[in-house]
Design an enzyme around this catalytic site. Structure first.
Site, short mmCIF file in Angstrom:
data_model
loop_
_atom_site.label_atom_id
_atom_site.label_comp_id
_atom_site.label_asym_id
_atom_site.label_seq_id
_atom_site.Cartn_x
_atom_site.Cartn_y
_atom_site.Cartn_z
N ASP A 178 -14.21 -2.12 2.11
CA ASP A 178 -13.34 -2.30 3.29
C ASP A 178 -14.16 -1.86 4.51
OD1 ASP A 178 -10.09 -0.76 4.18
OD2 ASP A 178 -11.53 -1.86 5.38
N LYS A 218 -3.08 4.99 -2.50
CA LYS A 218 -4.08 5.78 -1.80
C LYS A 218 -4.47 6.96 -2.70
CE LYS A 218 -4.30 3.63 2.09
NZ LYS A 218 -5.55 3.11 2.66
N GLY A 240 -4.67 -4.68 5.60
CA GLY A 240 -3.69 -4.48 6.67
C GLY A 240 -3.98 -3.22 7.45
N LYS A 264 -10.41 -7.60 6.80
CA LYS A 264 -9.48 -7.20 7.86
C LYS A 264 -10.02 -7.78 9.16
CE LYS A 264 -8.02 -2.71 6.11
NZ LYS A 264 -8.18 -1.24 6.35
N ASP A 322 -7.22 3.01 -3.39
CA ASP A 322 -7.99 2.98 -2.14
C ASP A 322 -8.33 4.41 -1.76
OD1 ASP A 322 -7.41 1.66 1.25
OD2 ASP A 322 -9.13 2.66 0.31
N LYS A 380 -0.94 -0.79 -4.50
CA LYS A 380 -2.19 -0.10 -4.15
C LYS A 380 -1.84 1.35 -3.88
CE LYS A 380 -4.78 -0.05 0.16
NZ LYS A 380 -5.54 -0.85 1.13
N SER A 429 0.86 -1.18 0.00
CA SER A 429 0.00 0.00 0.00
C SER A 429 0.90 1.24 0.00
CB SER A 429 -0.87 -0.01 1.25
OG SER A 429 -1.67 1.16 1.27
N GLU A 479 -11.15 0.72 -4.07
CA GLU A 479 -11.52 0.33 -2.71
C GLU A 479 -12.23 1.47 -1.99
OE1 GLU A 479 -8.10 -1.04 -0.56
OE2 GLU A 479 -9.22 -1.44 1.26
#
Ligand SMILES: O=C(O)CCC(=O)N[C@@H](C(=O)O)c1ccccc1
Length: 359
Positions: A230, A154, A282, A254, A180, A152, A126, A205
Site C-alpha cells: 500500500d 488492522k 480506501g 489508492k 493490514d 480486513k 476494514s 498488507e
C-alpha cells in the site's frame, strides 16, 4: 477549496493512530462548461504518509492551482503538475476535479472513462484495532451480517495472531480474511509473522516500512501469506520495481496515494500485464471520493474486494446520497462524471471554511 468536518460513527484505530473525525479538503473546479469535484485523501496529521490536509491545501494554493494550464483536460493537468515533487494527494484532488468537470461536460461517466468492466463491485470492510477480542468479534459479526464479502483486520505487534485466530474460530475458514499492519513490523518479526500462515489469509498488507521494497522482498521468502503493498507504491514505477524485486504479489491501489485516477489506471494496467491482482484501497472518503473509487474498482484487474465500504461504515450522514451495500456490492455510478454531487444543505452544515482561487 472547501474544508468539511465529518465525524466518524466510531473511532477507527490503526497501528499509527486513532481517527474520530475527518477534516476533509474538497476541491471544486468551475469551467465554462461544467464544474467538477475532487476529494483529498490526506489525513489531519502526517501519520499514514508525509501528506496532511493543511499541507495539501497550501500546496494547492501556492503551487498546484497556479500551475494549471488555462485550457487543459485531465491529461494536460497531469503533465503540468509533474513539475511539482510529491504532494500526490493534493495533485489527485485537483486532477480529479478537472476530470470530473471534463466528463460531466462530455456526458461520460467515470467508470466508462476509466474502463469499468462491471456495473457493481463486491465490497470488503476494514476493521480497526479494538480494546478486546469480544469487541472485535461483535464488530466483525455486524459486518458479516451486513453482507461484506471480505474482512480486513488492522494489526500491530501485540494485536495480530490472537485476533486473527479468534475471527477464524468464530466465522470459519470460508470468510475472506486479510490483515493490514500499516508498516508496524520489521524483518526481526519475520518468524512471528510466519505464524499467520496457518490462517489462510488472502494477504498481509504493508507489514514493513512505508518506503521499503527490498526488505518486503526478503520477507516474501520467509512467509507464505501473499504480501500486498500500500504505502510503498506511490507510482507505476514503484509498482514495476516492486514486481521485479518480488516485494509483493498483490497491490492495493489508492488513487490519492498515487497522484490520481490516471496513474491509478496505469498501475492497474501494469499489474494486470504481470498477472498481479489489485484491489481498491480506501481513505475514509466521503461519497465523492467513494464514487470515484467504486468506478475504479470496476476495472477488470481489480479481482479482489476493495475497502469500498458503504457510506454508513464511517458516516452518520454523507455529503452525497449515501452508498448502501446491496448483497455485498455497491453500484458503480452511471451518471456523467462522478455521477453524484454534494447535497448543498448537508455540505454547508459540514463546511468549516471555503476559499475561492481565481485562475
Ligand atoms: O474503508 C476505508 O476507507 C478505510 C480503509 C483503511 O483501512 N484505510 C487505512 C489504510 O491504511 O488503508 C487508513 C486508515 C486511516 C488513515 C489512512 C489509511
Amino acid at each position: 477549496m472547501r474544508r468539511i468536518a465529518m465525524p466518524l460513527v466510531a473511532p477507527f484505530r490503526t497501528s499509527f493512530g486513532t481517527e474520530t473525525a475527518r477534516d476533509v479538503l474538497l476541491v471544486r473546479v468551475v469551467t465554462p462548461d461544467a464544474e467538477g469535484w475532487g476529494e483529498c485523501a490526506a489525513m489531519s496529521e502526517p501519520l499514514y504518509s508525509s501528506e496532511h490536509v493543511g499541507g495539501a491545501a497550501e500546496a494547492l494554493r501556492r503551487f498546484l492551482i497556479p500551475a494549471l494550464p488555462r485550457h487543459a483536460d485531465a491529461y494536460g493537468v497531469n503533465r503540468a503538475l509533474e513539475a511539482v515533487k510529491g504532494h500526490r494527494m493534493a495533485k489527485a484532488a485537483l486532477e480529479t476535479a478537472v476530470l470530473d468537470a471534463q466528463l460531466r461536460a462530455a456526458g461520460e461517466s467515470f467508470g466508462r472513462f476509466l474502463g469499468a468492466a462491471r456495473d457493481r463491485v463486491p465490497c470488503g470492510v476494514s476493521v480497526g484495532i479494538m480494546n478486546s477480542i469480544p469487541e472485535l468479534l461483535d464488530a466483525v459479526a455486524g459486518y458479516v451480517e451486513e453482507g461484506y464479502v471480505r474482512i480486513k483486520l488492522k494489526i500491530e505487534p501485540g494485536w495480530d495472531v490472537a485476533p486473527v485466530r479468534a475471527v477464524r474460530e468464530r466465522f470459519g475458514d470460508d470468510v475472506l480474511l486479510q490483515v493490514d499492519a500499516n508498516a508496524a513490523y520489521t524483518l526481526v518479526d519475520a518468524r512471528h509473522l510466519a505464524r499467520l500462515d496457518d490462517f489462510g489469509l488472502l494477504l498481509i498488507e504493508q507489514p514493513l516500512a512505508d518506503d521499503d521494497l527490498v526488505q518486503h522482498a526478503r520477507l516474501a521468502r520467509e512467509i507464505r501469506t501473499p504480501i500486498c503493498l500500500d504505502e510503498s507504491i506511490e507510482s507505476a514505477a514503484h509498482a514495476a520495481a516492486a514486481i521485479s524485486l518480488g516485494a509483493c504479489s498483490i497491490v492495493n491501489i489508492k488513487p490519492g496515494r498515487v497522484g490520481g485516477y490516471l496513474e491509478a489506471r496505469r498501475i492497474h494496467d501494469l499489474c494486470r500485464a504481470h498477472g498481479v491482482p489489485v484491489w481498491c484501497g480506501g481513505m475514509l472518503e466521503t461519497g465523492l471520493g467513494r464514487a470515484a473509487n467504486v468506478a475504479l474498482a470496476a476495472l477488470p484487474g481489480f479481482t479482489l474486494p476493495g475497502d469500498t465500504s458503504a457510506s454508513g461504515r464511517y458516516f452518520e450522514i454523507d455529503i452525497t446520497d449515501p452508498f448502501v451495500l446491496e448483497d455485498g456490492h455497491l453500484p458503480v455510478p452511471a451518471g456523467p462524471g462522478l455521477g453524484l454531487a454534494p447535497i448543498p444543505e448537508i455540505l454547508d452544515r459540514a463546511t468549516t471554511s471555503t476559499e475561492w482561487i481565481p485562475l
